[in-house]
Every structure is written in structure tokens, then in C-alpha cells.
Design an enzyme around this catalytic site. Structure first.
Site, mmCIF file in Angstrom:
data_model
loop_
_atom_site.group_PDB
_atom_site.id
_atom_site.type_symbol
_atom_site.label_atom_id
_atom_site.label_comp_id
_atom_site.label_asym_id
_atom_site.label_seq_id
_atom_site.Cartn_x
_atom_site.Cartn_y
_atom_site.Cartn_z
ATOM 1 N N HIS A 149 9.092 1.120 3.477
ATOM 2 C CA HIS A 149 10.151 1.223 4.483
ATOM 3 C C HIS A 149 11.088 0.032 4.306
ATOM 4 O O HIS A 149 10.984 -0.720 3.316
ATOM 5 C CB HIS A 149 9.556 1.281 5.889
ATOM 6 C CG HIS A 149 8.512 0.234 6.166
ATOM 7 N ND1 HIS A 149 8.795 -1.119 6.171
ATOM 8 C CD2 HIS A 149 7.186 0.341 6.425
ATOM 9 C CE1 HIS A 149 7.706 -1.803 6.445
ATOM 10 N NE2 HIS A 149 6.704 -0.954 6.601
ATOM 11 N N ALA B 265 4.099 3.883 1.015
ATOM 12 C CA ALA B 265 4.821 4.336 2.210
ATOM 13 C C ALA B 265 5.894 3.315 2.560
ATOM 14 O O ALA B 265 5.993 2.836 3.691
ATOM 15 C CB ALA B 265 3.864 4.579 3.377
ATOM 16 N N HIS C 140 9.608 -3.355 3.503
ATOM 17 C CA HIS C 140 9.271 -3.543 2.090
ATOM 18 C C HIS C 140 10.522 -3.792 1.260
ATOM 19 O O HIS C 140 10.507 -4.596 0.314
ATOM 20 C CB HIS C 140 8.544 -2.308 1.551
ATOM 21 C CG HIS C 140 7.214 -2.061 2.176
ATOM 22 N ND1 HIS C 140 6.991 -1.010 3.044
ATOM 23 C CD2 HIS C 140 6.035 -2.723 2.085
ATOM 24 C CE1 HIS C 140 5.725 -1.026 3.435
ATOM 25 N NE2 HIS C 140 5.119 -2.056 2.876
ATOM 26 N N MET D 14 0.834 -1.204 0.000
ATOM 27 C CA MET D 14 0.000 0.000 0.000
ATOM 28 C C MET D 14 0.873 1.259 0.000
ATOM 29 O O MET D 14 0.405 2.344 0.343
ATOM 30 C CB MET D 14 -0.963 0.002 1.184
ATOM 31 C CG MET D 14 -2.015 -1.083 1.102
ATOM 32 S SD MET D 14 -3.548 -0.730 2.008
ATOM 33 C CE MET D 14 -2.942 -0.517 3.665
#
EC number: 6.3.2.1
Length: 295
Positions: A43, A41, A46, A39
Site C-alpha cells: 500500500h 499486499a 510501502h 509481506m
């Protein structure tokens, strides 16, 4: 850098028809495709998923889509962090080949009438607190699997109940994809990386550290069986409840890794210690695998 010496730049696509053309070319070339659904954003958690996809696949697709179907009324859909430019830089740094970032209308031209039902596993724990959440999550994951048609899809173990449900869906519906999991990535203070951590103030983050402390305390006590694990975890959470701001516990429970049903007294072997709590206005979840000894 790419093989030509130029900076790596993933192809950005926001339309299904363009995605289909690229995927058909990859199929013609016989390339093994690995998918990382997100989704946004992004970081370091991920990044770990993308690295695993890069290792296992010959073409890596990252999807970025904030799925409205998995947000309940009053949840944080509108304020969920959206940072496409930063996410593209992250994908470039990890050598993703394609970023699929569709609009809401591209994925849902109309409100869907036919969706995936998460079943009994989707109605406990997170599903009990957020009814319908897992139905919406599975619906968009199934759509993305159909659209990308990957050989491999990579998910994080931090969202353990989600991962178990995706595995169950893929098995029950005969979706031809291998589900690969990646262990939870934690910050230096033990907190599991999450896009929602950005909501936490410094004081709230300090209180939130009670969650990983509870999990690690429980794992350390696993040789003594179920009750020893829960006692150790609750002690750490009691300390969190006394902090300012307090940790407001939703659940701390031991569950089966496959079904996410509660572990009964006396059971030994693999289990998952799962926790959910609110700190301020932010709801956090975390889990840790362990092996239960006899009580």
C-alpha cells in the site's frame, strides 16, 4: 520509465542462488543496496519505504514473503492477502530494481531448529499478546539481511516495537547494515495504513478511527505529563468501546522509544504512545511519538 524509455520492470527472483548472483554483481560494481522487507499486499505506506530506499540506495530490493514463523496458531496466515501481480506493479511504479518473492520451502527447506530470541523486549505488549511472534519476525529479517546483504534496510515506524527489536538485533549481533525508519503513513481518516485494514468492513473501519484519535489526543496533552496523555487517550478509546461494533482495547501505554518499557510517573522527554485493539476479528496496532512535559 527506464533510461531507455521502456516501462520500468523490476527483476523478479524466487530463488536464493539467483539472488546471490545478482548481489555479487552489484558488489563488484560498488552499488549501494537498499532493502525493503515486506509481506506483500503493498500500500502507500510501502511505497514510502521504497521511495526512501530509492533515495538512499543505488539498487533497491523489495522482498515479498509471508513469514509463517511470526503467525501464531489460529491467526490469519492462510487468509493474509497475497497479491503478487499488483505488488509487482507497485514496485515497478516506485522503480525497485529487484523483487525477491521466494516460496516457503526456499526460505525454510526444513523447520528451523535455530532461531532468534527476541529477549525481554519481545515478551511485552505485542510479544505478550502474541508469544513467539517477534522471535519469528527477527529470524526471517536476519535471514533476509544475510541473503541480500544490503547496506541499508528500511522499515516503517507503524510497527514500532518491531523496529526497536530489529535495531537491537542488528546492534547486538553486529549485523553490518544501517536501519532507516520511515514515519507512519495515514489515510485521510487518520487510520494508519496496514495490509490488515482490508479485513475491515465500513462499520468496523469507522469504529477503528478511535485508535488514531486516541493517539493524537494523547499527543495534544503531552505537555501535562504521562497521566494527562493516558487520560486523553483513554477518553477517545472509551468512545470507541461504545461504538458499534465496539473497539476492544488490548493496551494503551506510554513506552521508552529504545526499550519499549513503560514510562514511569514523573518522567519527561521523548516517549511513544502505543495502542492495540480488536475491531471485529481484526487486530490493529498503532503508535505515535511525543515529548512528555512535567506533570
Amino acid at each position: 520509465m527506464s533510461a531507455s524509455g521502456k516501462p520500468w520492470s523490476p527483476l523478479l527472483i524466487d530463488r536464493i542462488d539467483r539472488l546471490s548472483r545478482v548481489r555479487e554483481n552489484w558488489w563488484a560494481d560498488g552499488r549501494r543496496v537498499a532493502l525493503v522487507p515486506t509481506m506483500g499486499a503493498l500500500h502507500d505506506g510501502h511505497r514510502a519505504l521504497i521511495r526512501t530506499a530509492r533515495r538512499l540506495g543505488e539498487a533497491v530490493v523489495v522482498t515479498i514473503f509471508v513469514n509463517p514463523l511470526q503467525f501464531l496458531p489460529g491467526e490469519d496466515f492462510d487468509r493474509y492477502p497475497r497479491r503478487l501481480e499488483a505488488d509487482l506493479r507497485t514496485c515497478a511504479a516506485e522503480h525497485a530494481d529487484l523483487v525477491f518473492a521466494p516460496s516457503r520451502s526456499e526460505i525454510y527447506p526444513a523447520d528451523p531448529e535455530v532461531t532468534v530470541c527476541a529477549g525481554a523486549m519481545g515478551r511485552v505488549l505485542e510479544g505478550a499478546t502474541r508469544p513467539g511472534h517477534f522471535d519469528g519476525m527477527l529470524t526471517v529479517v536476519l535471514k533476509l539481511l544475510h541473503l541480500v546483504r544490503p547496506d541499508i534496510a528500511v522499515f516503517g515506524e507503524k510497527d514500532g516495537q518491531q523496529l526497536a527489536l530489529i535495531r537491537k538485533m542488528v546492534t547486538d549481533l553486529d549485523v553490518p547494515v544501517r536501519i532507516q525508519s520511515e514515519p507512519t503513513v495515514r489515510d485521510s481518516d487518520g487510520l494508519a495504513l496496514s495490509s490488515r485494514n482490508a479485513y475491515l468492513s465500513d462499520a468496523e473501519r469507522s469504529s477503528a478511527r478511535a485508535l488514531p484519535r486516541a493517539l493524537f489526543a494523547g499527543r495534544d496533552a503531552a505537555g501535562g505529563g504521562r497521566d494527562a496523555v493516558l487520560r486523553a487517550g483513554r477518553k477517545a478509546l472509551d468512545d470507541g468501546a461504545a461504538a458499534s461494533p465496539p473497539v476492544e482495547l488490548d493496551y494503551l501505554t506510554l513506552v521508552s522509544p529504545d526499550t519499549w518499557t513503560e514510562i514511569p510517573p514523573g518522567m519527561t522527554g521523548p516517549a511513544i504512545l502505543a495502542v492495540a485493539a480488536k475491531v471485529g476479528d481484526t487486530r490493529l496496532i498503532d503508535n505515535l511519538p511525543l515529548v512528555l512535559g512535567p506533570e
